[in-house]
Each structure stands twice: as structure tokens, then as C-alpha cells.
Design an enzyme around this catalytic site. Structure first.
Site, PDB file in Angstrom:
ATOM      1  N   GLU A  41      -1.610  -9.374  -0.240  1.00  0.00           N
ATOM      2  CA  GLU A  41      -3.050  -9.477  -0.006  1.00  0.00           C
ATOM      3  C   GLU A  41      -3.833  -9.537  -1.316  1.00  0.00           C
ATOM      4  O   GLU A  41      -4.804 -10.293  -1.435  1.00  0.00           O
ATOM      5  CB  GLU A  41      -3.511  -8.291   0.842  1.00  0.00           C
ATOM      6  CG  GLU A  41      -3.000  -8.375   2.273  1.00  0.00           C
ATOM      7  CD  GLU A  41      -3.230  -7.111   3.073  1.00  0.00           C
ATOM      8  OE1 GLU A  41      -3.926  -7.170   4.086  1.00  0.00           O
ATOM      9  OE2 GLU A  41      -2.698  -6.050   2.669  1.00  0.00           O
ATOM     10  N   GLY A  77       0.109  -5.046   0.838  1.00  0.00           N
ATOM     11  CA  GLY A  77      -1.081  -5.071  -0.003  1.00  0.00           C
ATOM     12  C   GLY A  77      -0.911  -5.895  -1.257  1.00  0.00           C
ATOM     13  O   GLY A  77      -1.889  -6.425  -1.799  1.00  0.00           O
ATOM     14  N   GLU A 131       3.780  -5.382   7.688  1.00  0.00           N
ATOM     15  CA  GLU A 131       3.114  -4.197   8.235  1.00  0.00           C
ATOM     16  C   GLU A 131       3.469  -3.884   9.684  1.00  0.00           C
ATOM     17  O   GLU A 131       3.513  -2.708  10.077  1.00  0.00           O
ATOM     18  CB  GLU A 131       1.586  -4.350   8.110  1.00  0.00           C
ATOM     19  CG  GLU A 131       1.046  -4.223   6.691  1.00  0.00           C
ATOM     20  CD  GLU A 131       1.005  -5.541   5.942  1.00  0.00           C
ATOM     21  OE1 GLU A 131       0.345  -5.591   4.886  1.00  0.00           O
ATOM     22  OE2 GLU A 131       1.631  -6.520   6.402  1.00  0.00           O
ATOM     23  N   ALA A 174       0.849  -1.185   0.000  1.00  0.00           N
ATOM     24  CA  ALA A 174       0.000   0.000   0.000  1.00  0.00           C
ATOM     25  C   ALA A 174       0.889   1.241   0.000  1.00  0.00           C
ATOM     26  O   ALA A 174       2.082   1.181   0.306  1.00  0.00           O
ATOM     27  CB  ALA A 174      -0.933  -0.002   1.199  1.00  0.00           C
TER      28      ALA A 174
END
Length: 254
Positions: free
Chosen positions: A108, A105, A128, A60
């Protein structure tokens, strides 16, 4: 200039994320572009998702996240959930063609795909916690389903980055290919799926998804229903007749 490109190769779709300068990091705007592209897809037998450059998706967008307050962070997480759930809920199988880094991300997004084929140079992880946060786009749940609770906790709690060989060993990915052979490997897998009844493959995907979401008994009940629904489609008759006649079936599509 769009950062998401789509190509239809005779029923096999190729969705390419093209923001190498970031590198393919998921900002709110980029997530919106991906969602729009996913929602605009035509009917497909298989979809392949990949990235441009050294990253599948590097994660992200940290620059955007750094300034978020708790309510804004909640909305950002929800946006990622909506996009990845839309990918997960596509009626056709989705293959992640992981060309490089799949971190945060990116891991994910990959986990929202049905199958994952990776370059031998790819790296994976949910780092993270090293930023003072947790995975926010579904990683705490999908990684657990993919590799089991113990390994998922190890990877999330440590934030450790792993190589393709380890990712294959723990079941995070299903195939490894050399970088120059990656696209061919993903296309071969897609073609192996495409030769079968698209209707039956879609029913299998629905049954498995329901079992994962609702538990074993619900999955068995779903299997009974999806199995019966196959007999409403012409592909069942064609497939079984072709088998008895010792010829290749000519399936009629969805």
C-alpha cells in the site's frame, strides 16, 4: 534512534525506512515518524523511498493490530491513510525503490508512490484476508487503479504473494533490476525526470491525480488548466526557445 533517514542528492531525495528488526513493519509510532519526515521534506525534483534489509515494508505491525478494538482499528487505518495520502500528494514525483518484501501495508505504501522500481527478488501482495481483515491503508482503492478491478480482486481475495516478474507484467511495478543494480536504476529514472522542467512535471502530476480522483472529464478540464498555468512559468519560454535554438534548456526550477 530515528528509523527514517533522509538524504538530499542535489534535488533527488532518498528517504530510507530503517527498522530491519521488525522488519520495517508499520506500527502507529513508525507511521508517525514517516509522516513527520514527509512533512519536513525540502523542495525536491524527485523523492525515492526505500527500506533497509530484506524488506521494503513487510506490512503493518500485527502484534499491535491483534489487540485493537473496532474504534482503535478505525483510527489505525485513518493514520495509515493520512501518511500515504501525504506521500501521494507531494508536489514532486515519488519513486518506490522496492528492495525486498512489499506486503500488506508495504504494498500500500508502494502504491502511494508515482513510480515503482523493484529488485528481482522483491515480492508483493495484499495477504490481509488470511488474517481476517482487509487492506486498511488504501490498498482496496489504489491497487484497483494500478492493475484494474479484476486483477486487484484476484490478489486481494486470494491473498496471493507474487514475484517481481508477475508484478511487472500486470503493471504493478514499472521496472525490475538486479539487487546490486537497484539503486542505480532508481537514480537513473529520477535523473531522467530531473532533467525536465520541475514545474511542468509537477503540473502533469496534478492533472493526472485529479483525473484519477474525479474521473475522465474532470481530468480533461484539469489538463486544460494545468496546461495554461505552464505558460505563467519561465520554464515554458526557456524550453521552447531552447528547442528553436537547438540547445539544451536551462530550467529555473520550481
Amino acid at each position: 534512534m530515528t528509523r527514517v533517514h533522509f538524504e538530499n542528492r542535489s534535488g533527488i531525495g532518498l528517504l530510507t525506512l530503517d527498522s530491519p528488526e521488525t522488519p520495517n513493519s508499520l506500527s502507529s509510532d513508525f507511521l508517525g515518524e514517516i509522516r513527520q519526515a514527509v512533512e519536513s521534506l525540502p523542495a525536491l525534483d524527485v523523492l525515492i523511498i526505500t527500506g533497509v534489509g530484506k524488506s521494503f515494508v513487510a506490512g503493518a505491525n500485527i502484534k499491535e493490530m491483534e489487540a485493537l478494538n473496532p474504534q482503535e482499528a478505525k483510527e489505525f487505518s485513518r493514520r495509515g491513510h493520512e501518511v500515504f495520502t501525504a506521500i501521494e500528494n507531494l508536489p514532486c514525483p515519488v519513486i518506490a525503490m522496492v528492495n525486498g518484501f512489499a506486503l500488506g501495508g508495504g504494498c500500500e505504501l508502494m502504491l502511494a508512490c508515482d513510480l515503482r522500481v523493484a529488485s528481482s527478488r522483491a515480492k508483493f501482495g495484499q495477504p490481509e484476508v488470511g488474517l481476517g481483515i482487509i487492506p486498511g491503508f488504501g490498498g482496496t482503492q489504489r491497487l484497483t487503479l494500478a492493475v484494474g478491478p479484476a486483477k486487484a480482486k484476484e490478489l486481494i481475495y486470494t491473498g496471493r504473494i507474487i514475484k517481481a516478474e508477475e508484478a511487472l507484467a500486470i503493471g504493478l511495478i514499472s521496472q525490475i533490476a538486479e539487487p546490486e543494480e537497484l539503486e542505480a536504476a532508481a537514480l537513473t529514472l529520477a535523473q531522467e525526470i530531473q532533467k525536465n522542467s520541475a514545474a511542468a512535471v509537477g503540473q502533469a502530476k496534478r492533472a493526472m491525480a485529479q483525473g484519477l480522483a474525479e474521473g475522465f472529464e474532470a481530468g480533461l478540464a484539469a489538463e486544460v488548466e494545468r496546461f495554461a498555468e505552464c505558460f505563467e512559468h519561465g520554464d515554458q519560454k526557456e524550453g521552447m526557445t531552447a528547442f528553436l535554438e537547438k540547445r539544451k534548456p536551462a530550467f529555473g526550477g520550481k
